[in-house]
Each structure stands twice: as C-alpha cells, then as structure tokens.
Enzyme design. Structure first.
Site, PDB file in Angstrom:
ATOM      1  N   GLY A 154       7.304   2.811  -0.253  1.00  0.00           N
ATOM      2  CA  GLY A 154       6.429   1.861  -0.923  1.00  0.00           C
ATOM      3  C   GLY A 154       6.921   1.508  -2.304  1.00  0.00           C
ATOM      4  N   THR A 156       0.851  -1.191   0.000  1.00  0.00           N
ATOM      5  CA  THR A 156       0.000   0.000   0.000  1.00  0.00           C
ATOM      6  C   THR A 156       0.886   1.240   0.000  1.00  0.00           C
ATOM      7  OG1 THR A 156      -0.197   0.171   2.416  1.00  0.00           O
ATOM      8  CG2 THR A 156      -1.773  -1.252   1.269  1.00  0.00           C
ATOM      9  N   GLY A 157       0.371   2.318  -0.600  1.00  0.00           N
ATOM     10  CA  GLY A 157       1.192   3.524  -0.719  1.00  0.00           C
ATOM     11  C   GLY A 157       2.404   3.267  -1.593  1.00  0.00           C
ATOM     12  N   GLY A 158       2.169   2.642  -2.754  1.00  0.00           N
ATOM     13  CA  GLY A 158       3.288   2.177  -3.570  1.00  0.00           C
ATOM     14  C   GLY A 158       3.758   3.096  -4.664  1.00  0.00           C
ATOM     15  N   SER A 186       5.399   6.013  -4.455  1.00  0.00           N
ATOM     16  CA  SER A 186       6.644   6.766  -4.245  1.00  0.00           C
ATOM     17  C   SER A 186       7.305   6.317  -2.950  1.00  0.00           C
ATOM     18  CB  SER A 186       6.361   8.272  -4.186  1.00  0.00           C
ATOM     19  OG  SER A 186       5.554   8.587  -3.065  1.00  0.00           O
ATOM     20  N   GLY A 187       8.483   6.848  -2.702  1.00  0.00           N
ATOM     21  CA  GLY A 187       9.163   6.652  -1.433  1.00  0.00           C
ATOM     22  C   GLY A 187       9.419   5.207  -1.065  1.00  0.00           C
ATOM     23  N   TYR A 189       0.508  11.811  15.144  1.00  0.00           N
ATOM     24  CA  TYR A 189       1.232  10.884  14.266  1.00  0.00           C
ATOM     25  C   TYR A 189       1.936   9.810  15.088  1.00  0.00           C
ATOM     26  CZ  TYR A 189       4.662   9.237  10.839  1.00  0.00           C
ATOM     27  OH  TYR A 189       5.428   8.453  10.023  1.00  0.00           O
ATOM     28  N   SER A 208       7.376   3.630  12.767  1.00  0.00           N
ATOM     29  CA  SER A 208       8.254   4.807  12.745  1.00  0.00           C
ATOM     30  C   SER A 208       8.929   4.926  14.097  1.00  0.00           C
ATOM     31  CB  SER A 208       7.455   6.079  12.474  1.00  0.00           C
ATOM     32  OG  SER A 208       8.270   7.229  12.651  1.00  0.00           O
TER      33      SER A 208
END
Length: 249
Positions: free
Chosen positions: A19, A12-14, A16-17, A150, A137
């Site tokens: 992912g 998921t969130g693939g 950029s960055g 967060y 994180s």
C-alpha cells in the site's frame, strides 16, 4: 506527461508494504492520493514520508462508519475519486480442524467485507471510466496448507473482479486484480515470525519461486500503476500475477 496526472486515488492499507509503495508511485505519477489504515501514527508517518500529494485518513475498512467518513472527506475536498486500490488485508495461518470463529470473522471482515463496502462507497464519486484495482494473492489459485480461510477470501476477490466488471460495464469502470506472490513486507515477516518454523517456511517459499527470490513492494506498485492508468485501457476483469512465476509453473 505523468501517467496519473490530476487523478484522485484511494489506497487502503497505505501505511506500509504494498500500500505504501503504491501510494508513493501514484503520487510520483501525478495523482493526489488518500491513504487509509487503522494505525493512525504509522499512517501519518507514511504520508509525511511520501510528501505533498498524499493525505492520511485513519480508519478501518471493515467498519462502515470509517468508510463513510473517508469518502465524505473526499467528496468535500475533491468531489470525485478516479482510482481505488483496495489493498487492505490481513493474513493468518489456520490449520483446518483448528480454525476458530473469531479468526474467520477477522479475516473475512477485512479481506471481503471491507473490500465490498469500501469499493461500493466509492462508486457515487467515481466518474465513468474510472479504475478499481483489488489486491488478490496467488493463494487464491493454489492449495497451500493452513491457508484455507485466507485463500478463500482471495478467491472471492478474484470473483469480485469478474462480477463487478459486468455490473459496471455501462459506466466503463474497469475492475482488475493484482495477485502478488511472496513479497518482502512487514506483514509477511509478521506472519512468518522468527522461529525455526518461520524460517523454514521462508526458505520453502523462496525455493518455490522460479526467479529465486521474494518480490519487492515496488514491483507490485508498478503493476498497480499500469492497471490504474490508460496504458491498460482495454484490460478489465483480469488477474495480473506478479509472483516471480510462483503460481505459474
């Protein structure tokens, strides 16, 4: 032999960055990877860049209908999913005393709700012995200023790995957390911005890393590949810090 040969994975969130780097690493290790994200154009561009073995399915992990559409497609095309990297997340600074309800809903919606229901939807398709990796994180273990919302979401992620390891022990599905330190990504650059305040934060963050630099998305991807593969067959419920020592000393 490639470490993920023949595996079916979801990132998921693939677009950029971390992912994107992880999806690319999974494909290089022999997996077929489904990447998802809200920005359809960026997601399709990312899949094209990675090439054969990467499939883009646009959607928002905070929306149940998008999650269901993703796994319905995987059920039809593959019949199973062996690896889930729950990477999608959002971050904003929020000074305590000035936090807005909308900010809380946005961050918890993606970082907590999206992870719960995104991973849960994968379970009926996951064979015994599968691997779930959650993107945590270092902020979940630190008391950094203006990070309370967060950081709370990432502390929840750490807790999920413990409880889900217990919930899934009969199926031998391993659940682990990779917890990055400061990583040079579009998301971090967007969070810090180009103002003097942003530059000061960037310098302070870098100065706090014992290795003296920010990390690269590929360095996180390497850790995720390890947790997805049989190399980590006796690792579950764990948190792997990849942070240049930031949260360790």
């Amino acid at each position: 032999m490639k470490r993920l040969n023949g595996k079916i994975a979801v990132v998921t969130g693939g677009s950029s960055g971390i992912g994107f780097a992880t999806a690319k690493a999974f494909v290089n290790e022999g997996a077929t990877v489904y990447i998802t994200g809200r920005r359809k154009d960026a997601l399709e561009a990312a899949a094209a860049k990675i090439g054969q073995g990467c499939i883009a399915v646009a959607g928002d992990t905070a929306k149940q209908e998008d999650i269901e559409a993703l796994y319905d497609r995987i059920r039809t095309e593959q019949g199973r999913v062996d690896i889930v990297f729950a990477n999608a997340g959002t971050a904003e600074y929020g000074v305590f005393g000035q936090i807005k309800e909308e900010q809380y809903e946005k961050i918890f919606g993606t970082n907590v709700k999206g992870v719960i229901f995104g991973v849960q939807a994968a379970l009926p398709l996951m064979p015994d012995g599968g691997s779930i990796i959650l993107n945590g994180s270092i902020v979940g273990s630190k008391g950094l200023p203006a990070n309370s919302i967060y950081a709370a979401t990432k502390a929840a992620i750490r807790s999920f790995a413990r409880t889900w390891t217990t919930d899934l022990k009969q199926r031998k599905i391993r659940v682990n957390v990779v917890s990055p330190g400061p990583i040079q990504t579009e998301g971090l650059e967007g969070l810090l911005g180009s103002s003097e305040t942003g530059q000061a934060r960037r310098e302070a963050i870098t100065a706090g890393v014992p290795l003296g630099r920010m990390g690269r998305p590929e360095e996180i991807a390497s850790a995720v590949v390890f947790l997805a593969s049989d190399e980590s067959s006796f690792v579950t419920g764990a948190e792997l810090f990849v942070d240049g020592g930031f949260a360790q000393v």
